[in-house]
Scaffold this motif. Sequence first.
Motif, PDB file in Angstrom:
ATOM      1  N   ASN A 159     -40.934 -20.173  55.636  1.00  0.00           N
ATOM      2  CA  ASN A 159     -40.211 -19.041  55.069  1.00  0.00           C
ATOM      3  C   ASN A 159     -39.181 -19.463  54.031  1.00  0.00           C
ATOM      4  O   ASN A 159     -38.941 -18.751  53.052  1.00  0.00           O
ATOM      5  CB  ASN A 159     -39.513 -18.264  56.187  1.00  0.00           C
ATOM      6  CG  ASN A 159     -40.489 -17.464  57.026  1.00  0.00           C
ATOM      7  OD1 ASN A 159     -41.211 -16.618  56.510  1.00  0.00           O
ATOM      8  ND2 ASN A 159     -40.533 -17.724  58.316  1.00  0.00           N
ATOM      9  N   ALA A 163     -39.434 -18.072  50.300  1.00  0.00           N
ATOM     10  CA  ALA A 163     -38.340 -17.344  49.658  1.00  0.00           C
ATOM     11  C   ALA A 163     -37.978 -18.021  48.344  1.00  0.00           C
ATOM     12  O   ALA A 163     -37.700 -17.357  47.337  1.00  0.00           O
ATOM     13  CB  ALA A 163     -37.141 -17.297  50.599  1.00  0.00           C
ATOM     14  N   PHE A 176     -31.562  -9.044  47.321  1.00  0.00           N
ATOM     15  CA  PHE A 176     -32.454  -9.258  48.467  1.00  0.00           C
ATOM     16  C   PHE A 176     -32.280  -8.100  49.440  1.00  0.00           C
ATOM     17  O   PHE A 176     -31.156  -7.686  49.730  1.00  0.00           O
ATOM     18  CB  PHE A 176     -32.072 -10.577  49.150  1.00  0.00           C
ATOM     19  CG  PHE A 176     -32.941 -10.949  50.327  1.00  0.00           C
ATOM     20  CD1 PHE A 176     -34.242 -11.391  50.132  1.00  0.00           C
ATOM     21  CD2 PHE A 176     -32.459 -10.864  51.633  1.00  0.00           C
ATOM     22  CE1 PHE A 176     -35.046 -11.745  51.213  1.00  0.00           C
ATOM     23  CE2 PHE A 176     -33.265 -11.210  52.713  1.00  0.00           C
ATOM     24  CZ  PHE A 176     -34.557 -11.658  52.487  1.00  0.00           C
ATOM     25  N   GLU A 220     -32.893  -7.346  53.214  1.00  0.00           N
ATOM     26  CA  GLU A 220     -33.191  -8.197  54.367  1.00  0.00           C
ATOM     27  C   GLU A 220     -33.992  -7.445  55.438  1.00  0.00           C
ATOM     28  O   GLU A 220     -34.211  -6.233  55.339  1.00  0.00           O
ATOM     29  CB  GLU A 220     -31.919  -8.825  54.926  1.00  0.00           C
ATOM     30  CG  GLU A 220     -30.772  -7.883  55.166  1.00  0.00           C
ATOM     31  CD  GLU A 220     -30.669  -7.504  56.608  1.00  0.00           C
ATOM     32  OE1 GLU A 220     -30.713  -8.398  57.459  1.00  0.00           O
ATOM     33  OE2 GLU A 220     -30.542  -6.290  56.883  1.00  0.00           O
ATOM     34  N   ARG A 280     -35.809 -16.140  55.813  1.00  0.00           N
ATOM     35  CA  ARG A 280     -36.104 -15.740  54.434  1.00  0.00           C
ATOM     36  C   ARG A 280     -34.800 -15.457  53.697  1.00  0.00           C
ATOM     37  O   ARG A 280     -34.677 -15.762  52.521  1.00  0.00           O
ATOM     38  CB  ARG A 280     -37.006 -14.505  54.426  1.00  0.00           C
ATOM     39  CG  ARG A 280     -38.437 -14.870  54.765  1.00  0.00           C
ATOM     40  CD  ARG A 280     -39.367 -13.680  54.855  1.00  0.00           C
ATOM     41  NE  ARG A 280     -40.521 -14.071  55.660  1.00  0.00           N
ATOM     42  CZ  ARG A 280     -41.428 -13.225  56.145  1.00  0.00           C
ATOM     43  NH1 ARG A 280     -41.309 -11.931  55.914  1.00  0.00           N
ATOM     44  NH2 ARG A 280     -42.432 -13.678  56.863  1.00  0.00           N
ATOM     45  N   HIS A 281     -33.883 -14.887  54.403  1.00  0.00           N
ATOM     46  CA  HIS A 281     -32.597 -14.615  53.792  1.00  0.00           C
ATOM     47  C   HIS A 281     -31.916 -15.933  53.392  1.00  0.00           C
ATOM     48  O   HIS A 281     -31.440 -16.081  52.264  1.00  0.00           O
ATOM     49  CB  HIS A 281     -31.705 -13.818  54.749  1.00  0.00           C
ATOM     50  CG  HIS A 281     -30.446 -13.316  54.108  1.00  0.00           C
ATOM     51  ND1 HIS A 281     -29.304 -13.043  54.815  1.00  0.00           N
ATOM     52  CD2 HIS A 281     -30.159 -13.045  52.805  1.00  0.00           C
ATOM     53  CE1 HIS A 281     -28.353 -12.631  53.978  1.00  0.00           C
ATOM     54  NE2 HIS A 281     -28.851 -12.614  52.758  1.00  0.00           N
ATOM     55  N   TYR A 304     -33.513 -17.247  50.372  1.00  0.00           N
ATOM     56  CA  TYR A 304     -33.042 -16.528  49.179  1.00  0.00           C
ATOM     57  C   TYR A 304     -31.699 -17.097  48.737  1.00  0.00           C
ATOM     58  O   TYR A 304     -31.496 -17.441  47.565  1.00  0.00           O
ATOM     59  CB  TYR A 304     -32.926 -15.049  49.497  1.00  0.00           C
ATOM     60  CG  TYR A 304     -32.020 -14.266  48.579  1.00  0.00           C
ATOM     61  CD1 TYR A 304     -32.420 -13.922  47.283  1.00  0.00           C
ATOM     62  CD2 TYR A 304     -30.754 -13.855  49.007  1.00  0.00           C
ATOM     63  CE1 TYR A 304     -31.580 -13.204  46.452  1.00  0.00           C
ATOM     64  CE2 TYR A 304     -29.914 -13.134  48.174  1.00  0.00           C
ATOM     65  CZ  TYR A 304     -30.328 -12.812  46.894  1.00  0.00           C
ATOM     66  OH  TYR A 304     -29.501 -12.100  46.065  1.00  0.00           O
ATOM     67  N   PHE A 354     -36.018  -8.724  45.751  1.00  0.00           N
ATOM     68  CA  PHE A 354     -36.907  -9.457  46.652  1.00  0.00           C
ATOM     69  C   PHE A 354     -36.743  -8.825  48.028  1.00  0.00           C
ATOM     70  O   PHE A 354     -35.653  -8.788  48.579  1.00  0.00           O
ATOM     71  CB  PHE A 354     -36.486 -10.937  46.646  1.00  0.00           C
ATOM     72  CG  PHE A 354     -37.128 -11.819  47.675  1.00  0.00           C
ATOM     73  CD1 PHE A 354     -38.360 -11.505  48.252  1.00  0.00           C
ATOM     74  CD2 PHE A 354     -36.498 -13.005  48.057  1.00  0.00           C
ATOM     75  CE1 PHE A 354     -38.939 -12.349  49.196  1.00  0.00           C
ATOM     76  CE2 PHE A 354     -37.077 -13.848  49.011  1.00  0.00           C
ATOM     77  CZ  PHE A 354     -38.289 -13.507  49.581  1.00  0.00           C
ATOM     78  N   SER A 392     -37.783  -8.491  52.121  1.00  0.00           N
ATOM     79  CA  SER A 392     -38.093  -9.450  53.180  1.00  0.00           C
ATOM     80  C   SER A 392     -39.529  -9.378  53.702  1.00  0.00           C
ATOM     81  O   SER A 392     -40.036 -10.344  54.245  1.00  0.00           O
ATOM     82  CB  SER A 392     -37.097  -9.293  54.320  1.00  0.00           C
ATOM     83  OG  SER A 392     -37.261 -10.300  55.284  1.00  0.00           O
ATOM     84  N   TYR A 450     -43.207  -9.967  50.727  1.00  0.00           N
ATOM     85  CA  TYR A 450     -43.557 -11.163  51.492  1.00  0.00           C
ATOM     86  C   TYR A 450     -44.589 -10.780  52.556  1.00  0.00           C
ATOM     87  O   TYR A 450     -44.376  -9.793  53.272  1.00  0.00           O
ATOM     88  CB  TYR A 450     -42.315 -11.736  52.182  1.00  0.00           C
ATOM     89  CG  TYR A 450     -42.392 -13.227  52.463  1.00  0.00           C
ATOM     90  CD1 TYR A 450     -41.524 -14.117  51.843  1.00  0.00           C
ATOM     91  CD2 TYR A 450     -43.346 -13.751  53.343  1.00  0.00           C
ATOM     92  CE1 TYR A 450     -41.584 -15.483  52.100  1.00  0.00           C
ATOM     93  CE2 TYR A 450     -43.415 -15.106  53.595  1.00  0.00           C
ATOM     94  CZ  TYR A 450     -42.526 -15.975  52.975  1.00  0.00           C
ATOM     95  OH  TYR A 450     -42.591 -17.326  53.217  1.00  0.00           O
TER      96      TYR A 450
END
Lengths: 316, 316
Positions: free
Chosen positions: A140, A144, A161, A163, A173-174, A177, A220, A222, A250
Amino acid sequence: MVTRGEVGVSDEKRDAILKAIDELDYRPNAMARGLVQRQTRILGIMVSDLQNPFFAAVVSGIQERAEERGFRVLITTGDRTPSVEESAIENLLELRVDGLILASPRADDDVIARAGRSVPVVVLNRDTSDDTSDSVTNDNLAGAHLAVEHLVSFGHRRIAFIEGGAGAGARIRHQGYLSAMHDFGLADEILTAEGRHTEEGGYRGAMDLLKLRDLPTAVFASNDLCAIGAMNAFEEAGLSIPEDVSLIGYDNNRMAALRHISLTTIDQPGDDMGRSAVDRLTERIDEDRTEPRHDVVAPSLVVRSTTGPPRFEAKS
Amino acid sequence: MVTRGEVGVSDEKRDAILKAIDELDYRPNAMARGLVQRQTRILGIMVSDLQNPFFAAVVSGIQERAEERGFRVLITTGDRTPSVEESAIENLLELRVDGLILASPRADDDVIARAGRSVPVVVLNRDTSDDTSDSVTNDNLAGAHLAVEHLVSFGHRRIAFIEGGAGAGARIRHQGYLSAMHDFGLADEILTAEGRHTEEGGYRGAMDLLKLRDLPTAVFASNDLCAIGAMNAFEEAGLSIPEDVSLIGYDNNRMAALRHISLTTIDQPGDDMGRSAVDRLTERIDEDRTEPRHDVVAPSLVVRSTTGPPRFEAKS
DNA sequence: ATGTCCTTTTGGAACGTTCCAGGTTGCAAT
DNA sequence: ATTGCAACCTGGAACGTTCCAAAAGGACAT
């Protein structure tokens, strides 16, 4: 005995039995068999959210490989709720499945650990802290990074982003980012909106972004469901994608691939991950591996139509 | 015994047992219990295609109602292939589920009949000829009529149908289309393209239609997946929907509802149907109903953005 | 006839529960 | 003391398989 190996039985007797089976439509009792053999040759799989098409791919990979390995599969679902998940897992465990696959579970760590004490468990797409069970995740962090990198390559700087709440992999993923933004020297542009791994969650997150004076030029989300929700919000607000705002998701689920949605996204090979999960399980069941194994598969970028250069070139 | 009713056990003994349960992390063996009780309190459900989001709704309805009725649910999938379905069903039957729900099965009639001889079965969305099992269907005939009626109300006359192959209800929807066309005096305009209940199938069907000299002004696809595939084909050909061609689907699955797709369709209440299926099963299991029952739920029209008046008014 | 070896058949035991019958208590009423 | 009747405990059978040991039968050599 006749119904399986068939060795050490005379022909006449076997024929008689087969005929009787047919007439009485007899069916072997898996419970009785499982009881005495102390194994069922069944793999239990708990899916956190059947509504997310990503899991359909996972299940299909699992099913395929399990068949090859001589296992049957039983599916249970947790409705995105930890308590429901817990009883779904319990359910499978009481049936004495030989192995358990937890697809993006939201259940507590100790529920998973407890399950791991009775039966081999592999956790999909969640970084499990305990080392009693195996895991199969996609990277992840790298995924990201890919997403941010793609947006940056178009010249975007103000990249927000949305989330994913308690969703699988959401936290990482956060982090990915955040660290990517740092890496590209965009730490000042970091902007995170609250969201969920559902359309609704993405919609809300995008709505929050729309309230800002300066809309980011790229977003972007999540996961794909979340991205699609955001897409709706932006379109409703009269923005066009990718002209006014670029959007990347994603998972690369089926919806993202619909020509009408055509969402740029990070591919996570659900079917492969399902297959690996089965492999990890059978290694423990049939080949008694005991040291835990944590597989990480590489994500990849899938460019479609929701990303492009920002409307005005950055002037600085 | 302690783990269930708890009657007729002294306090001290119960405490001792509960402590032991906790320490050994004991879990009751559902197989042993099922064996002696001759029932499992488990409902088996075989879903023909987990990829179709319509079934996610069905499963969620089933799950909810089963919980209320004190049953657990085990899901199995058939991958749209009769032979896989058959072994999935067999799998559940060997486990001695107390009831079986077959969601849009493609398996042979006699496979279903055979299952019905051992356990209560309810078939979802397929008109089963045999009277040993119950069924819950939506009124595909009426639904198809609604779809055609809606298109006719916009002034369409050249209304084509993309059929759904071996998919659930596909044949009846086709019949409904044919009879509706007759009813509206459009028998001469009847036009059927070959298709499937998948995006791919819809895409192909639409491609065939595109080869015609005179494109129909409206298309009715046998399900939403199929409609979405057709949508792709039309858009690729440079047509806009609904200006150049109106499009209507069937199911009202989650994808259809996506703002970006916004497909006009016939709603089939998947969750309600799932709930009814569980009710039919528990009536047979807990209240020994024996005469077969065939429920039909009413479909309804959901107007979204893929239907509108034809580009040129019919001049005659 | 006796023994050896092989194939086939038969007969329990075991798996982990539930369920029921029969025992053993304790305690109040006779 | 005896009886009755709860409340509680104990023991064994049953569920439908698998698995193993032992028995039964044949074929063949001694």
